[in-house]
Scaffold this active site. Structure first.
Site, PDB file in Angstrom:
ATOM      1  N   ASP A 354       0.851  -1.190   0.000  1.00  0.00           N
ATOM      2  CA  ASP A 354       0.000   0.000   0.000  1.00  0.00           C
ATOM      3  C   ASP A 354       0.891   1.245   0.000  1.00  0.00           C
ATOM      4  OD1 ASP A 354       0.925  -0.623   2.579  1.00  0.00           O
ATOM      5  OD2 ASP A 354      -0.667   0.540   3.522  1.00  0.00           O
ATOM      6  N   GLU A 733       2.081 -10.288   1.124  1.00  0.00           N
ATOM      7  CA  GLU A 733       2.489  -8.899   0.963  1.00  0.00           C
ATOM      8  C   GLU A 733       3.988  -8.805   1.248  1.00  0.00           C
ATOM      9  OE1 GLU A 733      -0.270  -6.200   2.709  1.00  0.00           O
ATOM     10  OE2 GLU A 733       0.745  -4.427   1.902  1.00  0.00           O
TER      11      GLU A 733
HETATM   12  O1  9MR Z   1       2.308  -6.561   9.701  1.00  0.00           O
HETATM   13  C1  9MR Z   1       1.003  -6.278  10.143  1.00  0.00           C
HETATM   14  C2  9MR Z   1       0.461  -7.475  10.867  1.00  0.00           C
HETATM   15  O2  9MR Z   1       1.212  -7.721  12.037  1.00  0.00           O
HETATM   16  C3  9MR Z   1      -1.006  -7.274  11.198  1.00  0.00           C
HETATM   17  O3  9MR Z   1      -1.533  -8.476  11.722  1.00  0.00           O
HETATM   18  C4  9MR Z   1      -1.770  -6.865   9.951  1.00  0.00           C
HETATM   19  C5  9MR Z   1      -3.243  -6.612  10.212  1.00  0.00           C
HETATM   20  O4  9MR Z   1      -3.431  -5.501  10.994  1.00  0.00           O
HETATM   21  O5  9MR Z   1      -1.210  -5.698   9.396  1.00  0.00           O
HETATM   22  C6  9MR Z   1       0.117  -5.889   8.982  1.00  0.00           C
HETATM   23  O6  9MR Z   1       0.596  -4.700   8.467  1.00  0.00           O
HETATM   24  C7  9MR Z   1       0.070  -4.243   7.242  1.00  0.00           C
HETATM   25  C8  9MR Z   1      -0.393  -2.823   7.496  1.00  0.00           C
HETATM   26  O7  9MR Z   1      -1.504  -2.832   8.346  1.00  0.00           O
HETATM   27  C9  9MR Z   1      -0.716  -2.065   6.204  1.00  0.00           C
HETATM   28  N1  9MR Z   1       0.376  -2.158   5.276  1.00  0.00           N
HETATM   29  C10 9MR Z   1       0.734  -3.510   4.964  1.00  0.00           C
HETATM   30  C11 9MR Z   1       1.186  -4.240   6.197  1.00  0.00           C
HETATM   31  C12 9MR Z   1       1.674  -5.634   5.878  1.00  0.00           C
HETATM   32  O8  9MR Z   1       0.646  -6.477   5.493  1.00  0.00           O
END
Ligand code: 9MR
Length: 862
Positions: A354, A733
């Site tokens: 993102d 991701e």
């Molecule tokens: O790395 C993050 C993970 O620990 C959480 O469980 C998840 C859901 O909240 O979010 C991950 O982080 C994401 C972030 O919220 C938005 N950008 C992408 C990140 C990696 O997926």
């Protein structure tokens, strides 16, 4: 519980849908008799989870009493201004679908149920409006799809809840979409092998282990073949039996005794053969820099230039106020905050796939890169990160390249500090954008979320750490960082419980964190290591996390940062009692032993504790963060077993896993390609690139928190809950805090893989005339390498009380005993074999310096 960000909010889809005729009952008979295939995931909300349903702006989703209840803020103009929905819903053109659901509303209002496309051009399939009342009713409508979205594609169902003046709560349950003829589900398109190896390489001189998938109960013969297919070694497997985490029955193969470097080896048992691999230190040495290159790719606010990344990855600057970007130079707070100012927050790295930029996650990622550097300076070899080692725009500025890359984000973190010293938690798009969306084509408004204690302490910690590392390199910058760090720490102490909103997940991730005692410890540790101030020391020693009390097999991550403070206190000189520093170091060895014991039981050894939450979102980063714990245990004790554990972790990530897949793009014959990323979106648009070499997939996530994962992987054994699909954001991701772990570990592993260090290319001659309380020194710097230096910077420690009072032929500066001399414009270029002569006068007493670096590389003396 971590919350899941909603994705792909397609407001304009629903505009299109409302304009389309109301759904009809079945018009055309299906070509094939439709089976009763349910196409919606988690329509009954029985597990208490809302995944994979998302909510749009002004709507908060919560599962309560077995229903999904959406709190909707009133005052919106149109039905589609408030949405909940689910993406990745498959539709087949010409097939009939029945959409049904139970629903009720606190206050009666109309709600539109809609089906269509989740990304541009947001074509509609069908919609119908129903009036909800406080009594629960069941609603149904049937339609024929006009569009074709294969499994896990861009199909969407949504409920439009807006257009009312009042706040309301709307609950849905038993949501169902039945229709179509194609059986649901799918498989990982990557074929698996029965012999699992590191697909990149095994390093000569180190253990080499592989895994055989076999239910045989007796040892089997393995054969190692060279690239010509000739057997070069054989041995017997060790049967281990059923391995629950992978769902495989396994045998171990140990071929450590074979140690001849080469490429294209395969390992086979009977008819089964592994993918090819090398025995070589080269791949890990390459990975050290490819994993770092990820950060240049992720830079916001600057063009990514072909000369650094190649044509296919080059792109214009993102988020610099060139239409359609709304830019990051003048960003207001979210409307509900009314903070009364805007901030210029250009720059930094995009977090992941993102375009959000988050202080919490930027903090740990920057810290980890800087820690790789600090560790190398203090107990390793920092010349690997010297100026000219990375292909970035700053590669000839006289500053170690790793510091240049980290500064790109550190500068952004500083910009996120509000006038009161607190740091904004994050800045990101107002709504989720579609895949693909190139950074420079993102048209969403950018908004600052509220300040938070966690973000403020991230800023304090990283700025204090960075200040320490820039002391001898750029004294002004170092001072700026320390001022910001002190101010942030004081602000956090004045606001110790300003927690980020766990529901602030529209257009960006929430990164909420309800426990900040660990961030307080980390920040106090960094400030103490940098300043020696008693007040910070008091906070460090009074913390419940002191002396690695928080270190366990769970390791550390963006929300659990106490071990980062421990690592700094163990590495950076400080005034704590030696026994306490020894206790911290021994905690690393204790936890490392626990990892090794657990790894000994695993079919696919990885330092990872799945006993509480299974394999979580970003599990690969946990594996690598724990590998950093093992690496430090080796640094602190010298025991080879911990070093071997680090390489085992790398082998897992690079292909010795039950999916026969390297999670690092570009490394191995079957490597991750289709990362969830808005620019590396080749799977959705063949004109865009795949993930660049050295980028790390998040890895298996047994909670399956996205629709693609849920559709393709239901019932997967934990280590197999992964698929190389761009839509699977909860497991494929990429992210800065994950690649920083890969960079730390691969850099460390490269250092332990033989003579990888760029040879010294400098020699320094130093002569001084001393008198009482003064001296005058002449310094001869020679380029002994084979390439010209475009610029140079000399650094050394000046013993005693000697202070530079004036200097010539360079820009001289001094902080404490650390002196630097940077080239002037007229003498910056030094050809191979050529010398420059500079000098300085100093006051005070002391002896000659003993060690010199030029551009971060250690020089010969004399
Ligand atoms: O790395 C993050 C993970 O620990 C959480 O469980 C998840 C859901 O909240 O979010 C991950 O982080 C994401 C972030 O919220 C938005 N950008 C992408 C990140 C990696 O997926």
């Amino acid at each position: 519980m971590r919350s899941q960000p909603p994705r792909l909010l397609a407001a304009s889809l629903l505009v299109a849908l409302t304009a389309s005729p109301l759904a009809a009952s079945p018009l055309a008979a299906p070509a094939v008799a439709a089976a009763e295939y349910e196409r919606v995931l988690n329509g009954a909300f029985d597990t208490g989870s809302a995944d994979p349903w998302w909510s749009g702006a002004g709507v908060t989703n919560r599962v309560t009493g077995g229903e999904l209840c959406a709190s909707v803020t009133g005052g919106t103009a149109n039905p589609w201004d408030a949405l909940i929905g689910q993406n990745g819903v498959p539709f087949e053109s010409g097939q009939s679908y029945t959409f049904s659901f139970d629903a009720h509303a606190t206050t009666a209002q109309p709600v539109t149920a809609a089906a269509g496309e989740s990304v541009s051009p947001y074509r509609g399939i069908a919609s119908q409006t129903f009036t909800l009342s406080p009594a629960k009713q069941r609603f149904t409508f049937t339609f024929t799809s006009t569009l074709d979205f294969p499994d896990a594609g861009n199909g969407q169902v949504a409920f439009q809840l807006g257009g009312q003046s009042f706040d309301n709560t709307i609950c849905v349950d038993n949501v169902s979409l039945v229709g179509g003829v194609k059986p649901p589900g799918g498989v990982n398109p990557n074929p698996t092998r029965k012999v699992q190896v590191d697909l990149a390489a095994y390093v000569p001189g180190l253990p080499k282990r592989a895994t055989l998938v076999s239910t045989a109960t007796t040892p089997q013969q393995w054969t190692l073949k060279n690239s010509a297919g000739a057997a070069v070694a054989t041995g017997q497997t060790t049967p281990k039996g059923a391995d629950a985490t992978s769902g495989d029955s396994v045998h171990l193969i140990d071929f450590s005794s074979y140690d001849t470097a080469g490429t294209g080896y395969t390992l086979s048992v009977g008819e089964d053969s592994s993918f090819p691999f090398d025995i070589s230190a080269d791949p890990v040495k390459r990975l050290r820099y490819d994993s770092l290159a990820f950060f240049y790719h992720q830079r916001s606010g600057t063009p990514i230039e072909a000369r650094y990344v190649g044509d296919e990855y080059a792109r214009p600057a993102g988020h610099v106020n060139v239409a359609p970007n709304q830019g990051d130079n003048n960003v207001p707070c979210r409307a509900d905050l009314a903070c009364g100012y805007t901030l210029d927050v250009r720059g930094g790295w995009y977090d992941a796939g993102d375009h959000g930029k988050y202080v919490v996650n930027g903090g740990i990622a920057t810290w980890q890169l800087l820690n790789a550097y600090e560790r190398a300076v203090r107990i390793g070899d920092a010349s690997a990160f010297a100026d000219g080692t990375m292909n970035i725009p700053e590669k000839a500025n006289g500053v170690p390249d790793l510091l240049d890359e980290a500064r790109w984000e550190a500068d952004f973190l500083l910009k996120m500090q509000a006038p009161d010293g607190m740091a904004h938690h994050k800045i990101h798009d107002a709504n989720w954008t579609a895949l693909p969306t190139r950074p420079e084509l993102d048209d969403q408004p950018r908004r600052l979320s509220a300040t938070s204690t966690a973000a403020t302490l991230n800023l304090a910690a990283v700025a204090a750490q960075a200040s320490r590392l820039w002391q001898g390199i750029d004294a002004t910058y170092s001072a700026t960082l320390l001022t910001a760090a002190r101010k942030a720490y004081a602000a956090a102490k004045a606001n110790p419980a300003k927690l980020a909103d766990p529901n602030d997940g529209t257009g960006g991730g929430a990164y909420s964190d309800n426990t900040v005692s660990d961030e307080f410890y980390w920040a106090a540790a960094e400030l103490y290591a940098t300043t020696g101030d008693t007040a910070y020391r008091t906070d460090v020693t009074a913390s419940p996390h002191y002396r690695a009390a928080g270190l366990s097999r769970a390791g550390f991550y963006w929300g659990g940062t106490a071990p980062l403070g421990d690592i700094t206190l163990a590495l950076a000189p400080n005034g704590l009692p030696a026994a306490d520093v020894a206790a911290i170091k021994s905690a690393f060895a204790t936890v490392a032993d626990q990892h090794l014991a657990a790894m000994g039981q695993m079919g696919y050894a990885a330092p990872y504790d799945n006993s509480v939450d299974g394999y979580v979102w970003g599990s690969n980063s946990a594996v690598l963060n724990n590998a950093q714990v093992l690496a430090l245990a080796h640094d602190f004790t010298g025991a080879a077993k911990y070093r071997d554990g680090v390489f085992e972790a790398l082998h897992y990530v690079l292909g010795r896993n039950p999916l026969s897949t390297s999670y690092v793009a570009g490394y191995g014959e079957q490597a991750m390609r289709n990362a969830h990323h808005r620019f590396w979106a080749n799977q959705n648009d063949p004109s865009l690139p795949i993930a660049p070499p050295g980028s790390l997939s998040g890895g298996p996530n047994s909670a399956l928190q996205d629709p693609v994962a849920q559709r393709l992987l239901a019932g997967c054994p934990q280590q197999k809950c992964w698929v190389d699909d761009i839509g699977a954001y909860s497991l494929n991701e990429v992210a800065i805090n994950w690649n920083s772990a890969l960079a730390w570990v691969s850099g460390w592993a490269a250092e332990k893989s033989g003579t990888s260090v760029p040879a010294s290319d400098c020699q320094v001659g130093f002569t001084a005339n001393r008198w009482q309380n003064g001296m005058s020194a002449q310094v001869k710097i020679t380029n002994t390498g084979t390439a010209a230096w475009p610029a140079w910077k000399l650094a050394f420690a000046l013993p005693g009380t000697q202070r530079v009072t004036s200097g010539w032929s360079a820009t001289w500066s001094q902080t404490g005993q650390d002196v630097t001399a940077a080239s002037a414009s007229w003498n910056s270029e030094v050809g191979a074999g050529k010398s420059v002569y500079i000098g300085f006068n100093a006051s005070g007493a002391g002896t000659d310096p003993t060690a010199f670096t030029v551009n971060g590389r250690t020089c010969k003396t004399g």
